[in-house]
Design a protein around this motif. Structure first.
Motif, PDB file in Angstrom:
ATOM      1  N   LYS A   1       0.828  -1.207   0.000  1.00 42.47           N
ATOM      2  CA  LYS A   1       0.000   0.000   0.000  1.00 42.47           C
ATOM      3  C   LYS A   1       0.860   1.253   0.000  1.00 42.47           C
ATOM      4  O   LYS A   1       0.594   2.210  -0.733  1.00 42.47           O
ATOM      5  N   SER A   2       1.904   1.257   0.819  1.00 44.29           N
ATOM      6  CA  SER A   2       2.742   2.455   0.933  1.00 44.29           C
ATOM      7  C   SER A   2       3.568   2.693  -0.328  1.00 44.29           C
ATOM      8  O   SER A   2       4.046   3.808  -0.552  1.00 44.29           O
ATOM      9  N   ALA A   3       3.744   1.639  -1.143  1.00 42.15           N
ATOM     10  CA  ALA A   3       4.527   1.765  -2.376  1.00 42.15           C
ATOM     11  C   ALA A   3       3.667   2.141  -3.581  1.00 42.15           C
ATOM     12  O   ALA A   3       4.170   2.202  -4.714  1.00 42.15           O
ATOM     13  N   THR A   4       2.394   2.406  -3.376  1.00 40.75           N
ATOM     14  CA  THR A   4       1.512   2.798  -4.472  1.00 40.75           C
ATOM     15  C   THR A   4       2.057   4.063  -5.136  1.00 40.75           C
ATOM     16  O   THR A   4       2.312   5.061  -4.450  1.00 40.75           O
ATOM     17  N   PRO A   5       2.244   4.042  -6.460  1.00 35.46           N
ATOM     18  CA  PRO A   5       2.811   5.214  -7.137  1.00 35.46           C
ATOM     19  C   PRO A   5       1.951   6.462  -6.949  1.00 35.46           C
ATOM     20  O   PRO A   5       0.715   6.397  -6.933  1.00 35.46           O
ATOM     21  N   GLY A   6       2.619   7.590  -6.765  1.00 38.02           N
ATOM     22  CA  GLY A   6       1.937   8.875  -6.721  1.00 38.02           C
ATOM     23  C   GLY A   6       1.493   9.339  -5.355  1.00 38.02           C
ATOM     24  O   GLY A   6       0.965  10.450  -5.228  1.00 38.02           O
ATOM     25  N   LEU A   7       1.698   8.526  -4.323  1.00 39.05           N
ATOM     26  CA  LEU A   7       1.286   8.937  -2.978  1.00 39.05           C
ATOM     27  C   LEU A   7       2.221  10.012  -2.436  1.00 39.05           C
ATOM     28  O   LEU A   7       3.433   9.934  -2.623  1.00 39.05           O
ATOM     29  N   ASP A   8       1.651  10.998  -1.751  1.00 40.01           N
ATOM     30  CA  ASP A   8       2.541  11.968  -1.108  1.00 40.01           C
ATOM     31  C   ASP A   8       2.993  11.414   0.239  1.00 40.01           C
ATOM     32  O   ASP A   8       2.425  10.447   0.765  1.00 40.01           O
ATOM     33  N   LEU A   9       4.009  12.049   0.790  1.00 40.87           N
ATOM     34  CA  LEU A   9       4.661  11.502   1.978  1.00 40.87           C
ATOM     35  C   LEU A   9       3.710  11.438   3.166  1.00 40.87           C
ATOM     36  O   LEU A   9       3.773  10.501   3.977  1.00 40.87           O
ATOM     37  N   ALA A  10       2.818  12.399   3.302  1.00 40.38           N
ATOM     38  CA  ALA A  10       1.887  12.393   4.429  1.00 40.38           C
ATOM     39  C   ALA A  10       1.000  11.151   4.402  1.00 40.38           C
ATOM     40  O   ALA A  10       0.734  10.532   5.448  1.00 40.38           O
ATOM     41  N   ILE A  11       0.548  10.763   3.227  1.00 36.84           N
ATOM     42  CA  ILE A  11      -0.295   9.568   3.111  1.00 36.84           C
ATOM     43  C   ILE A  11       0.529   8.318   3.385  1.00 36.84           C
ATOM     44  O   ILE A  11       0.073   7.389   4.074  1.00 36.84           O
ATOM     45  N   ILE A  12       1.751   8.272   2.872  1.00 40.19           N
ATOM     46  CA  ILE A  12       2.626   7.125   3.138  1.00 40.19           C
ATOM     47  C   ILE A  12       2.842   6.967   4.643  1.00 40.19           C
ATOM     48  O   ILE A  12       2.793   5.858   5.175  1.00 40.19           O
ATOM     49  N   ARG A  13       3.058   8.078   5.325  1.00 39.54           N
ATOM     50  CA  ARG A  13       3.254   8.008   6.776  1.00 39.54           C
ATOM     51  C   ARG A  13       2.009   7.473   7.482  1.00 39.54           C
ATOM     52  O   ARG A  13       2.110   6.682   8.430  1.00 39.54           O
ATOM     53  N   ASP A  14       0.835   7.872   7.030  1.00 38.89           N
ATOM     54  CA  ASP A  14      -0.396   7.345   7.624  1.00 38.89           C
ATOM     55  C   ASP A  14      -0.494   5.835   7.422  1.00 38.89           C
ATOM     56  O   ASP A  14      -0.911   5.103   8.325  1.00 38.89           O
ATOM     57  N   ILE A  15      -0.126   5.378   6.238  1.00 40.84           N
ATOM     58  CA  ILE A  15      -0.183   3.941   5.942  1.00 40.84           C
ATOM     59  C   ILE A  15       0.803   3.186   6.824  1.00 40.84           C
ATOM     60  O   ILE A  15       0.476   2.147   7.410  1.00 40.84           O
ATOM     61  N   VAL A  16       2.028   3.702   6.945  1.00 40.75           N
ATOM     62  CA  VAL A  16       3.041   3.021   7.754  1.00 40.75           C
ATOM     63  C   VAL A  16       2.619   2.969   9.218  1.00 40.75           C
ATOM     64  O   VAL A  16       2.847   1.968   9.905  1.00 40.75           O
TER      65      VAL A  16
END
Length: 303
Positions: free
Chosen positions: A20-35
Motif C-alpha cells: 500500500k505504501s509503495a503505491t505510485p503517486g502517494l505523497d509523503l503524508a499519506i505514506i506516513r499514515d499507511i506506515v
C-alpha cells in the motif's frame, strides 16, 4: 522447526502494508499514515495504560504497565528509517516490552526526515533522555530500546553520552538495527525476497532523506555503527530476523560489541522479519523474544 502460522500471517500483513505504501503517486503524508497502520499487527497489552507528555520539547508517550517499578524507565525509539512511523505506530509493541521489563517506557516521537535530517533524531533522543533525568530517573535505571532506525538510535545515544564523558543508560535493547549505511552487506540483496517490509530501494530512499550532509562518507563511524568505537557501552542485547535485509547489520553489530568486550547477547530469529516486535502479543516467536528483552532489562538495569 517450522515457524508458527501467526508468524506467517504477520509476514503477510507486513507485505500488505508495504504494498500500500509503495503505491505510485502517494505523497509523503499519506505514506506516513499507511506506515502508522503497522500498529494493528500487535495486540493491546493487558494492564498497560498510556499518557502523552512533552519530554523537554519532544513529543512522547508513556506506556505504563501495572505495578511497574517506579524507579526504572525505558526510552524507546520507533522504526521507519527516520522518514516514517511515530510513537503511535510503536505504542503497543513498546507497551509489551515495558510490561516484560516491569518498567514504564517513554516512546519518543522524534522529528522525521527529510524535513529534519540527521542528527535531529539523535538530538531528540538526547533531549528525551535528559528529560528523564530531570524527572528523577538515574542513568543506570534507564534502558535504551528501539527497532530498525530506533535500534540504531538506541546504541547511538549512549555512544554520544560516552563521547561527552557522561553517564549512559544502564542497558540497551537493539532490534533489527541499521548499522551499515553503505548498504553493502550481502544480506541486503540475498534477503530482499524474504523481507516483507524493506528493500534495497527503500533503504536507499531512507538514507538519502536522513543523511543530507554534503560529502558525508556513509561508512563514517558517526552513522555506521559497524565502524564505531563501542568501548564503554552498557550491556547490549541485539535481536534481528534472519529473513530481513538488515540481518547482517545486526549480526555484525553483535560481533563488534563482543570485540569491544561489551556485555552482549545476540538473538537471531529464524525466518524473522524486520522490526518483528510489531507482532507483539500475536506471534509466539515475537512474544518469546520480548520475554528475553524483559529479562535482560530486569537483570541489567540498576546495576
Amino acid at each position: 522447526m517450522a515457524v508458527s502460522p501467526e508468524a506467517q500471517q504477520f509476514a503477510q500483513f507486513l507485505a500488505s502494508v508495504s504494498a500500500k505504501s509503495a503505491t505510485p503517486g502517494l505523497d509523503l503524508a499519506i505514506i506516513r499514515d499507511i506506515v502508522d497502520s503497522n500498529h494493528k499487527a500487535a495486540t493491546e497489552p493487558e494492564g498497560v495504560t498510556y499518557a502523552e507528555v512533552d519530554a523537554g520539547g519532544v513529543p512522547a508517550l508513556w506506556a505504563i504497565p501495572e505495578n511497574a517499578d517506579p524507579d526504572k524507565a525505558l526510552l524507546h525509539f520507533h522504526f521507519g528509517g527516520s522518514v516514517t512511523a511515530s510513537m503511535h505506530s510503536d505504542r503497543k509493541a513498546a507497551g509489551h516490552i515495558a510490561k516484560a521489563a516491569g518498567a514504564r517506557s517513554l516512546v519518543v516521537d522524534f522529528r522525521l526526515a527529510p524535513e529534519h535530517p540527521h542528527p535531529a533524531q539523535l538530538d531528540d533522543a538526547e533531549t528525551a533522555y535528559r528529560w528523564l533525568l530531570s524527572q528523577g530517573y538515574e542513568p543506570r535505571n534507564i534502558g535504551s530500546t528501539g527497532h530498525s532506525i530506533g535500534g540504531t538510535l538506541a546504541v547511538m545515544l549512549p555512544l554520544r553520552l560516552l563521547a561527552k564523558g557522561e553517564a549512559t543508560p544502564g542497558a540497551v535493547i537493539s532490534v533489527s538495527p541499521w548499522t551499515d549505511l553503505t548498504i553493502s552487506n550481502p544480506a541486503v540483496n540475498a534477503n530482499e525476497p524474504t523481507d516483507k517490509m524493506l528493500s534495497r530501494a527503500t533503504l536507499e530512499l531512507f538514507r538519502g532523506a536522513w543523511l543530507q550532509e554534503p560529502g558525508l562518507d556513509f561508512a563514517d563511524p558517526a552513522v555506521s555503527l559497524v565502524h564505531a568505537d563501542l568501548t564503554g557501552l552498557p550491556p547490549t542485547q541485539v535481536h534481528y530476523g534472519e529473513y530481513e535485509t538488515l540481518a547482517e547489520d545486526g549480526a555484525q553489530l553483535a560481533q563488534r560489541l563482543a570485540d569491544f568486550k561489551v556485555t552482549t547477547e545476540v538473538h537471531p530469529m529464524p525466518e524473522g522479519q524486520h522490526s518483528f516486535v510489531l507482532g507483539a502479543g500475536r506471534v509466539p516467536e515475537v512474544d518469546h523474544a520480548i520475554q528475553q528483552m524483559g529479562s535482560w532489562l530486569r537483570t541489567h538495569l540498576g546495576k
